[in-house]
Structure formats: structure tokens, C-alpha cells
Scaffold this motif. Structure first.
Motif, PDB file in Angstrom:
ATOM      1  N   UNK A  83       4.257  11.448  -3.683  1.00  0.00           N
ATOM      2  CA  UNK A  83       4.668  11.487  -5.081  1.00  0.00           C
ATOM      3  C   UNK A  83       4.239  12.761  -5.789  1.00  0.00           C
ATOM      4  N   UNK A  84       3.504  13.634  -5.087  1.00  0.00           N
ATOM      5  CA  UNK A  84       3.069  14.891  -5.707  1.00  0.00           C
ATOM      6  C   UNK A  84       4.241  15.860  -5.791  1.00  0.00           C
ATOM      7  N   UNK A 143      -4.141   2.174  -8.079  1.00  0.00           N
ATOM      8  CA  UNK A 143      -4.139   2.450  -9.512  1.00  0.00           C
ATOM      9  C   UNK A 143      -2.922   3.289  -9.851  1.00  0.00           C
ATOM     10  N   UNK A 144      -2.265   2.930 -10.949  1.00  0.00           N
ATOM     11  CA  UNK A 144      -1.146   3.737 -11.432  1.00  0.00           C
ATOM     12  C   UNK A 144      -1.627   4.869 -12.324  1.00  0.00           C
ATOM     13  N   UNK A 145      -2.877   4.825 -12.738  1.00  0.00           N
ATOM     14  CA  UNK A 145      -3.436   5.852 -13.613  1.00  0.00           C
ATOM     15  C   UNK A 145      -3.892   7.051 -12.797  1.00  0.00           C
ATOM     16  N   UNK A 183      -3.912   4.308  -2.905  1.00  0.00           N
ATOM     17  CA  UNK A 183      -2.739   4.587  -3.734  1.00  0.00           C
ATOM     18  C   UNK A 183      -3.167   4.809  -5.169  1.00  0.00           C
ATOM     19  N   UNK A 184      -3.438   6.055  -5.494  1.00  0.00           N
ATOM     20  CA  UNK A 184      -3.807   6.426  -6.859  1.00  0.00           C
ATOM     21  C   UNK A 184      -2.693   7.263  -7.477  1.00  0.00           C
ATOM     22  N   UNK A 218      -7.802  -0.218  -9.894  1.00  0.00           N
ATOM     23  CA  UNK A 218      -8.605   0.511 -10.867  1.00  0.00           C
ATOM     24  C   UNK A 218      -7.864   0.615 -12.189  1.00  0.00           C
ATOM     25  N   UNK A 219      -8.544   0.387 -13.311  1.00  0.00           N
ATOM     26  CA  UNK A 219      -7.914   0.521 -14.626  1.00  0.00           C
ATOM     27  C   UNK A 219      -7.817   1.990 -15.013  1.00  0.00           C
TER      28      UNK A 219
END
Length: 648
Positions: A316-317, A238-240, A266-267, A207-208
Motif C-alpha cells: 500500500x506504500x 491498525x488502520x492508523x 498490518x499497519x 492498535x488504536x
């Protein structure tokens, strides 16, 4: 420049961009990950333009069919029998043109693995089902219905070629094509596009970032997934920062949600336990799940996934306390609920901090674990969780500790006392000398695989403990795989002492990666090869000062190698390949010479031509000459990196 995805979609469906408005805009921003996807990949508009000038229909059909079964005219009287379960068949073959589990590999080591370049991995045709008589068209080019207007049988096409190619045969052909051919296939007709989507069982979507208008990608994602009704493995990456809950609900609403067996989500933002509980019924068939973050941290929703065997969490939270799962030290399990075991057999946790709660509930129910991985964890749970942790170790077969220096000692001591069936241990970047030595004395007798990257913590006494005879347990030798990376404190004396024991004599795979002991003590490799007579696999990667003379002397007494890695050995030249061909030319199957600038093209081509059993050559795409590619194609040698392994 317009999006290739939008161009391809509009070309096939004929729908205008105004029909869907903002929804099409969202679809145009969806990017399919070219490094991981196992199906539709749109490179650029050049492929689409090439189709528009004539690469369509009859010529494409004939090319595809002749690659699969020979002359297209031979198919006018034959076709394949229907495949009863297409998804199971396609998943078993894993789309053939790519490596197994690619795109859903949760244990992917990005620093060490190079993705396979397009077209680098040659495919092996699958056997066709028993042929049966198929109807033929009464007219050439005019009989039957028009391609793409319906019909899944052998006579549903618009010409003799389409009449001869039933859906099952076309899907067989699609499974043999390289990924880059997917855009071309999708533009031939609506029927081919539908069959390509129906043949897709594994999909990765990246995802962008969110648009300036604030529109959520969940609607566009739901529309896109509705076109792939037979997915069994899905990754949404998505890394966003997106609303992870809305995106997960969109995935759960897709037609393939109930068919999914593997999901990677994986967001850049965490998903809530409430949403996970809400969608757990839809995902009840999942056997493998990977999540980036959960906030607040809670694992109680896992009880609603009865088939889940593998679970990975990259937390990662920020640290947060789960009030619904936290407990007090005086009453670890205050709630009067039955402790029902989870079906988990593989568990990977990353980023667990001392402030995280709720782990005690998980540890108490993981009695069936066979594989446990802890990555960058500072804690295994505060208070009650720490006392519940040992309960999940009793049946463990494999243990991995990566960058867990704060907890490595305690876990190793517990494993030494409780992991009676442990066969594999991996410890990277963390662990004290004393705890590791205690483990070696207690459990080294039963280990099959030992993988250590401990630059300042591994000493010779650890190697001596591996080879020591504790009450006769080592008389037969059980250690088969020994991997050492960047272990600067070990010396040649320690390795020689291990090689002379019964354990050392039975070792079949050795990795000495970036170990300067090879530079300090010339002749060590030759001694090891003479002592370890069962050695079959050898990894000498990133020993930059290793010379051809050392390799030649070692290979003269090590003639049974089937797998050898020279990755990053910058001083080696073509002489090493000549020595390898002379001594192991009839046995070697896998060779890694990537990042070896001293080994030139002619030497590689000569080796590939003469090595009788070579089936995989790991080399950079830029270093593979056209002659080498021709040799590889003729002999069925795969070029490029090995597929990823593992379930996470």
C-alpha cells in the motif's frame, strides 16, 4: 466509561493506575479485535459486573468441569496426566471454539465472508489423556495454598475444587469455552488468569490511533505481549499511521518472538527493509508472514528467514525505487552473489506498480513456488524482473490473478507454456478472450479447479475448449471444480456442451453465482444435474430470480449433494427446503440459506430436525430462533458461516 481491559486487569492484578502512569493509559487504548481474536475478549463492563455479584469460584468451577467431564466431585480422585507440549496441542486444536486459522487468514475475502457470531460455532470436546491418581485436599475449603498464589500441580488450589483441578485440566476446560467467557475466567484468580494467558497460542491486537500526546504504542504493546509468553501466531493490525519500525521491534522483543510461526503485521505505514533485516534472526522460525507495506521495496531480507514457506505483501506504500535492489537491463544481476533459492512455496503480492524495482531478485529465487497470487498488480517488474518472472512458474500448482488486467494476458500465456503441473486457475476481473482461450487449449486437460469471474471476457468457446479432447487427454476427465461468477456472456448451449463431455461428466462441484443464464433458460439446472452424475457440491448464490420449481426439478435427479448454497436467492421459500429434504435429506451436510428472506423459521427448524447428516447451517444470527438453536445444540449442528480457508 472506563476501559473494560483496564477494569479486568486491575481487578486481577490489584495494581493501581498510578503505578505505571502513561503505560497504563497506553494499555487502556489497546483494543483487542473481537472479530478475529482467538483468546481474551472483553465485551463490556456488564460481564465484569456480573462477576462482581457472585459468578465466581465454586459455582464457576463446577459449571466448567461438569461441561467437560461430568460431576465435579468425581474429580477429587482423578486428574489428567501432564501434556508435554501445550503449545503444539493448543495450536493443533486451534482453540476449538473458533474456526481454523481465524485471525491470521491472509486470504480473507471481506466482501464474501461473514464472521462467525459469538457462540455460533459449537465445540467438540477433545479426548482427555489417560487419568492418573491425584492428591486430594485434607480439608474442604482450607487445605493447600490459596488459589493464585502459585502452584501448578493438582494440589495448588485453596479448596477441594482447586485441589482437584490441576493446571492441565483447567487448560483443557478453557479450550472448550466460548470466547466471550474469557473475561469471566480471567477474573476468578491470578492463577486462572496466568493459565489462560499460558493457554493462548493465537492473538490478534488492533492498535488504536496515536494519542494527542504523541506517545508511541510500542511500549504498551511490549508490556502487553510480555504477558503472553507462549504465542505461536500473532497479528498486529491498525488502520492508523504508526511508526511501523518501532512497533515491529517491540514485537521482536517479546518473550514469544522466537516461538512465532505465523505473523501478520498490518499497519497504516510501511516498514523498512533495514528493520526487517534486523529482526529476521529473532523471527527465524516463521513459516508464514503477512506485511502491509515495505518502503523502499526490497526482498533481500527474505534470505534470512530459512523456514518461511508463505509470504504475503499488500504493498500500500507509494511507488519507490529500491536503490539497493534495482538493476539495469544490460546486467540483470550485477552483484557476484550466489543465487540461493528461497524456501517459499506460497507467495501473494498485491499492488505492484510499474515503478517498483527489486522484483527480479525475488523471481529468480522462487523456483520452489507451488501457489502464486497476484492482486491488483499493474506490473510483474520492469526490465530484468520481467525476464526473471518465468523462472518461478515451472513448478507452480495453483495460480490466482485478481484484478490484474494489465498483466493477466502475459501471465496466462507464460503459464500455458511453462506450468506443466498446474492444477488450479483463478482469474477475476481481468484477461482477454484470446489469452484465456490459448491457455484452455494448452492446459485445461490437467486442471482440477477452474474459478472464473469474467463478466465480459468469458464466452462459450472457452467452455468448449475445456471439454475438447486434445490427443485423448480428456478421456478420463480431470476437472472436478468449476466456479463461474457473473459470467453474463455464456449461454445454456455452452454449459450443455460442456456437461455432455467426459470432462463435464466428472465434475463434482459447480458454482453458478449471479449467472443470469439460469433466468434466461429455464430447465438448464435440471439438464446439468442429469448430465453431471458425480455432482456433490452446488453453489447457486445470488441468483435472485431463482424459483422453487427450478430447485425441485433439479433435485429430483441430483440425490447425492452434500453441500448446497442458496445465499442471496431472495425468491426461494420453504418449498425448496422440503424438496431438498425429500431428495437429499440423507446426504446433505452443509446448507447456506443466508439472505433468503422467503425461507421462514419453521421451515428451517423442520429441515434441521429431519436432515440426518446436516452438520453446518449457514444462516444469520438474527434469523436463528431459540428452537433452532436448541435443535442445533442437540444434534451438534454448527450455526453461522464457515471458517476462513487458506493460508493468506
Amino acid at each position: 466509561m472506563s476501559s473494560p481491559w483496564a477494569s479486568a486487569t486491575d481487578s486481577v492484578s490489584g495494581s493501581g493506575s498510578k503505578k505505571h502512569g502513561n503505560l497504563d493509559d497506553m494499555l487502556m487504548r489497546l483494543v483487542i479485535d473481537d472479530d478475529e481474536i482467538d483468546d481474551l475478549v472483553f465485551e463490556d463492563e456488564e460481564d465484569i459486573h456480573k462477576l462482581s455479584i457472585g459468578y465466581r469460584r465454586e459455582s464457576l468451577i463446577r459449571n466448567l468441569v461438569e461441561k467437560k467431564v461430568g460431576n465435579a466431585s468425581d474429580l477429587q480422585d482423578t486428574a489428567t496426566s501432564p501434556v508435554k507440549d501445550k503449545d503444539v496441542d493448543l495450536l493443533a486444536s486451534d482453540n476449538n471454539s473458533t474456526g481454523a486459522k481465524r485471525g491470521l487468514d491472509f486470504n480473507h475475502e471481506k466482501d464474501d465472508h461473514v464472521q462467525l457470531p459469538l457462540g455460533g460455532l459449537l465445540t467438540t470436546p477433545r479426548a482427555l489423556p489417560t487419568p492418573a491418581t491425584a492428591p486430594t485436599s485434607p480439608r474442604r475449603g482450607g487445605g493447600g495454598r490459596r488459589a493464585g498464589t502459585g502452584g501448578g500441580g493438582c494440589g495448588g488450589g485453596g479448596g477441594v475444587d482447586d485441589a482437584a483441578l490441576c493446571d492441565d485440566l483447567l487448560q483443557e476446560v478453557f479450550g472448550l469455552l466460548p470466547r466471550a467467557a474469557a473475561p469471566s475466567v480471567s477474573l476468578v484468580s491470578r492463577r486462572w488468569l496466568a493459565l489462560l494467558r499460558a493457554s493462548t497460542s493465537r492473538l490478534t491486537l488492533r492498535l488504536p490511533p496515536a494519542s494527542n500526546t504523541g506517545a508511541s504504542p510500542s511500549a504498551a504493546l511490549a508490556d502487553l505481549l510480555s504477558r503472553y509468553p507462549y504465542l505461536s501466531a500473532l497479528a498486529v493490525v491498525s488502520a492508523a499511521a504508526h511508526d511501523a519500525d518501532l512497533v515491529l521491534l517491540a514485537v521482536a522483543a517479546s518473550p514469544s518472538a522466537t516461538r512465532l510461526t505465523a505473523l501478520r503485521f498490518s499497519l497504516g505505514s510501511p516498514v523498512s527493509p533495514a528493520t526487517l533485516s534486523a529482526v529476521s534472526l529473532t523471527f527465524s522460525g516463521l513459516t508464514s508472514l503477512h506485511l502491509t507495506a515495505i518502503s523502499p521495496l526490497s526482498f533481500r531480507w527474505l534470505a534470512c528467514l530459512p523456514c518461511l514457506k508463505s509470504f504475503a505483501l499488500v504493498n500500500s506504500a507509494s511507488p519507490a525505487v529500491d536503490s539497493t535492489s534495482s538493476t539495469t537491463s544490460s546486467d540483470p544481476y550485477a552483484e557476484a552473489e550466489a543465487v540461493a533459492p528461497l524456501p517459499l512455496e506460497r507467495l501473494s503480492l498485491c499492488g505492484i506498480r510499474s515503478g517498483h524495482r527489486g522484483l527480479g531478485w525475488l523471481w529468480q529465487r522462487c523456483g520452489s513456488l507451488r501457489w502464486l497470487q497476484l492482486r491488483a498488480c499493474d506490473s510483474i517488474g520492469d526490465g530484468p524482473a520481467s525476464t526473471a518472472f518465468p523462472e518461478c512458474l515451472d513448478g507452480l500448482l495453483e495460480l490466482e490473478l485478481r484484478a490484474c488486467r494489465s498483466v493477466a494476458d502475459r501471465v496466462l500465456l507464460l503459464a500455458a507454456d511453462r506450468c506443466h503441473a498446474l492444477t488450479s486457475l483463478l482469474v477475476y476481473d481481468g484477461g482477454s478472450r484470446e489469452a484465456l482461450l490459448h491457455f484452455m487449449h494448452q492446459r485445461a486437460a490437467a486442471l482440477h479447479t477452474l474459478d472464473l469471474r469474467l463478466p465480459l471476457d468469458l464466452h462459450n468457446d472457452h467452455l468448449l475448449a475445456i471439454g475438447a479432447d486434445h490427443n485423448g487427454h480428456h478421456s478420463q476427465g480431470s476437472l472436478a471444480v468449476l466456479r463461474l461468477q457473473s459470467c453474463v456472456l455464456i449461454t445454456g448451449d455452452g454449459l450443455r456442451s460442456l456437461a455432455l463431455t467426459a470432462i463435464g461428466a466428472g465434475i463434482q462441484e459447480v458454482a453458478l453465482v449471479s449467472c443470469d443464464v439460469l433466468e434466461r433458460e429455464p430447465g438448464l439446472l435440471t439438464f446439468l444435474s442429469q448430465s453431471m452424475r458425480q455432482l456433490r457440491r452446488l453453489d447457486l448464490s445470488y441468483n435472485e430470480t431463482l424459483k422453487d420449481k427450478e430447485i425441485g426439478a433439479m433435485l429430483s435427479s441430483c440425490r447425492n449433494l452434500i453441500d448446497i448454497r442458496f445465499r442471496g436467492c431472495r425468491c426461494l421459500t420453504g418449498e425448496s427446503l422440503v424438496s431438498l429434504l425429500r431428495h437429499c435429506g440423507r446426504s446433505v451436510e452443509v446448507l447456506d440459506i443466508s439472505r433468503c428472506p422467503g425461507i421462514k423459521g419453521p421451515s428451517v427448524e423442520f429441515f434441521a430436525l429431519r436432515a440426518t447428516r446436516l452438520n453446518h447451517l449457514i444462516i444469520e444470527e438474527s434469523s436463528a430462533s431459540e428452537e433452532l438453536k436448541a435443535i442445533a445444540q442437540a444434534k451438534g449442528i454448527k450455526l453461522g458461516p464457515l471458517p476462513c480457508e487458506g493460508s493468506f
